[in-house]
Design a protein around this motif. Sequence first.
Motif, PDB file in Angstrom:
ATOM      1  N   ASN A   1       0.848  -1.189   0.000  1.00 26.80           N
ATOM      2  CA  ASN A   1       0.000   0.000   0.000  1.00 26.80           C
ATOM      3  C   ASN A   1       0.889   1.247   0.000  1.00 26.80           C
ATOM      4  OD1 ASN A   1      -1.569   2.255   0.985  1.00 26.80           O
ATOM      5  ND2 ASN A   1      -3.147   0.780   1.555  1.00 26.80           N
ATOM      6  N   MET A   2       0.950   1.896  -1.152  1.00 24.01           N
ATOM      7  CA  MET A   2       1.826   3.065  -1.298  1.00 24.01           C
ATOM      8  C   MET A   2       1.373   4.232  -0.429  1.00 24.01           C
ATOM      9  SD  MET A   2       2.833   2.971  -5.318  1.00 24.01           S
ATOM     10  CE  MET A   2       3.772   4.469  -5.176  1.00 24.01           C
ATOM     11  N   ALA A   3       0.065   4.401  -0.280  1.00 24.72           N
ATOM     12  CA  ALA A   3      -0.440   5.499   0.546  1.00 24.72           C
ATOM     13  C   ALA A   3       0.024   5.341   1.986  1.00 24.72           C
ATOM     14  CB  ALA A   3      -1.968   5.555   0.475  1.00 24.72           C
ATOM     15  N   ALA A   4      -0.045   4.127   2.513  1.00 15.87           N
ATOM     16  CA  ALA A   4       0.413   3.871   3.879  1.00 15.87           C
ATOM     17  C   ALA A   4       1.913   4.115   3.998  1.00 15.87           C
ATOM     18  CB  ALA A   4       0.066   2.440   4.295  1.00 15.87           C
ATOM     19  N   GLY A   5       2.651   3.764   2.954  1.00 20.53           N
ATOM     20  CA  GLY A   5       4.095   4.022   2.955  1.00 20.53           C
ATOM     21  C   GLY A   5       4.412   5.503   2.982  1.00 20.53           C
ATOM     22  N   VAL A   6       3.658   6.275   2.208  1.00 20.83           N
ATOM     23  CA  VAL A   6       3.852   7.727   2.191  1.00 20.83           C
ATOM     24  C   VAL A   6       3.540   8.314   3.561  1.00 20.83           C
ATOM     25  CG1 VAL A   6       2.953   9.898   1.248  1.00 20.83           C
ATOM     26  CG2 VAL A   6       3.480   7.992  -0.291  1.00 20.83           C
ATOM     27  N   VAL A   7       2.436   7.869   4.160  1.00 22.86           N
ATOM     28  CA  VAL A   7       2.049   8.388   5.475  1.00 22.86           C
ATOM     29  C   VAL A   7       3.092   8.026   6.523  1.00 22.86           C
ATOM     30  CG1 VAL A   7       0.371   8.220   7.356  1.00 22.86           C
ATOM     31  CG2 VAL A   7      -0.413   8.446   5.010  1.00 22.86           C
ATOM     32  N   LEU A   8       3.509   6.773   6.558  1.00 16.25           N
ATOM     33  CA  LEU A   8       4.494   6.363   7.560  1.00 16.25           C
ATOM     34  C   LEU A   8       5.825   7.075   7.345  1.00 16.25           C
ATOM     35  CD1 LEU A   8       4.995   4.679  10.056  1.00 16.25           C
ATOM     36  CD2 LEU A   8       5.671   2.783   8.577  1.00 16.25           C
ATOM     37  N   GLY A   9       6.248   7.187   6.088  1.00 15.17           N
ATOM     38  CA  GLY A   9       7.483   7.921   5.795  1.00 15.17           C
ATOM     39  C   GLY A   9       7.383   9.373   6.220  1.00 15.17           C
ATOM     40  N   GLY A  10       6.246  10.008   5.921  1.00 15.82           N
ATOM     41  CA  GLY A  10       6.038  11.398   6.336  1.00 15.82           C
ATOM     42  C   GLY A  10       6.014  11.542   7.844  1.00 15.82           C
ATOM     43  N   THR A  11       5.415  10.564   8.503  1.00 17.73           N
ATOM     44  CA  THR A  11       5.346  10.589   9.967  1.00 17.73           C
ATOM     45  C   THR A  11       6.734  10.492  10.578  1.00 17.73           C
ATOM     46  OG1 THR A  11       3.142   9.612   9.965  1.00 17.73           O
ATOM     47  CG2 THR A  11       4.425   9.404  11.991  1.00 17.73           C
ATOM     48  N   VAL A  12       7.547   9.598  10.054  1.00 14.95           N
ATOM     49  CA  VAL A  12       8.908   9.417  10.573  1.00 14.95           C
ATOM     50  C   VAL A  12       9.700  10.715  10.428  1.00 14.95           C
ATOM     51  CG1 VAL A  12      11.077   8.201  10.109  1.00 14.95           C
ATOM     52  CG2 VAL A  12       8.954   6.919  10.279  1.00 14.95           C
TER      53      VAL A  12
ATOM     54  N   GLY B   1      -2.725   9.988   1.281  1.00 17.33           N
ATOM     55  CA  GLY B   1      -1.511   9.732   2.058  1.00 17.33           C
ATOM     56  C   GLY B   1      -0.513  10.868   1.951  1.00 17.33           C
ATOM     57  N   THR B   2      -0.375  11.406   0.753  1.00 15.73           N
ATOM     58  CA  THR B   2       0.550  12.522   0.546  1.00 15.73           C
ATOM     59  C   THR B   2       0.069  13.772   1.271  1.00 15.73           C
ATOM     60  OG1 THR B   2       1.166  11.599  -1.602  1.00 15.73           O
ATOM     61  CG2 THR B   2       1.725  13.905  -1.208  1.00 15.73           C
ATOM     62  N   ALA B   3      -1.237  14.022   1.230  1.00 16.72           N
ATOM     63  CA  ALA B   3      -1.785  15.189   1.930  1.00 16.72           C
ATOM     64  C   ALA B   3      -1.541  15.084   3.430  1.00 16.72           C
ATOM     65  CB  ALA B   3      -3.286  15.316   1.638  1.00 16.72           C
ATOM     66  N   LEU B   4      -1.766  13.905   4.002  1.00 14.81           N
ATOM     67  CA  LEU B   4      -1.533  13.723   5.438  1.00 14.81           C
ATOM     68  C   LEU B   4      -0.054  13.865   5.767  1.00 14.81           C
ATOM     69  CD1 LEU B   4      -2.444  13.128   8.281  1.00 14.81           C
ATOM     70  CD2 LEU B   4      -2.441  10.681   7.718  1.00 14.81           C
ATOM     71  N   ALA B   5       0.797  13.256   4.963  1.00 13.39           N
ATOM     72  CA  ALA B   5       2.242  13.375   5.206  1.00 13.39           C
ATOM     73  C   ALA B   5       2.681  14.838   5.113  1.00 13.39           C
ATOM     74  CB  ALA B   5       3.020  12.519   4.207  1.00 13.39           C
ATOM     75  N   GLY B   6       2.158  15.553   4.121  1.00  9.49           N
ATOM     76  CA  GLY B   6       2.493  16.972   3.980  1.00  9.49           C
ATOM     77  C   GLY B   6       2.053  17.795   5.176  1.00  9.49           C
ATOM     78  N   LEU B   7       0.842  17.521   5.669  1.00 11.41           N
ATOM     79  CA  LEU B   7       0.350  18.217   6.860  1.00 11.41           C
ATOM     80  C   LEU B   7       1.248  17.938   8.059  1.00 11.41           C
ATOM     81  CD1 LEU B   7      -1.821  19.838   8.405  1.00 11.41           C
ATOM     82  CD2 LEU B   7      -3.007  17.657   8.762  1.00 11.41           C
ATOM     83  N   GLN B   8       1.614  16.686   8.244  1.00 11.38           N
ATOM     84  CA  GLN B   8       2.461  16.330   9.386  1.00 11.38           C
ATOM     85  C   GLN B   8       3.831  17.004   9.295  1.00 11.38           C
ATOM     86  OE1 GLN B   8       1.951  12.022   8.882  1.00 11.38           O
ATOM     87  NE2 GLN B   8       1.180  11.980  10.977  1.00 11.38           N
ATOM     88  N   ILE B   9       4.398  17.040   8.113  1.00 14.42           N
ATOM     89  CA  ILE B   9       5.716  17.665   7.942  1.00 14.42           C
ATOM     90  C   ILE B   9       5.610  19.179   8.132  1.00 14.42           C
ATOM     91  CG2 ILE B   9       7.556  18.122   6.266  1.00 14.42           C
ATOM     92  CD1 ILE B   9       7.054  15.210   5.243  1.00 14.42           C
ATOM     93  N   ALA B  10       4.534  19.785   7.632  1.00 14.20           N
ATOM     94  CA  ALA B  10       4.347  21.231   7.819  1.00 14.20           C
ATOM     95  C   ALA B  10       4.253  21.583   9.299  1.00 14.20           C
ATOM     96  CB  ALA B  10       3.078  21.692   7.082  1.00 14.20           C
TER      97      ALA B  10
END
Length: 141
Positions: A53-64, A121-130
Amino acid sequence: MDTSLAQILQSLESGLPLLVLHFGATLLLFLIGVAVYVAVTPMHERELLADGNMAAGVVLGGTVVALAIPLAATLATSSALIDIVIWGAVALVFQLLTFLVAIWLFRDLRTMIESGNVAAGTALAGLQIAIALLNAGAMAG
């Protein structure tokens, strides 16, 4: 021995133990933050990642990355271990709250990510990084 080399070696001898201690404490906070994130999220990251699941990978990567950014700022600006531990814990709480608020505000986000929606997933990762960057800026003062 050259005077400047002797000074460098003396600085290394006195500073290296402190560096290792501070880095180790920050690394431990980071690992705790990732473990808490995985425990509190409604998604099953390991399974989703194992399924590709690429979306989950993007989210987890963004979270890390988002967990590491404010911890790095705390490490860079604090000279005492207790500062690193306290402000690092505060930074992690802010980051975890960001995820929980995002899931609460966008109730179908979990479903979108679990179904592989990379845009979500990208939107969530972007929000977390911001938020992490703002968090780091506040920590650095």
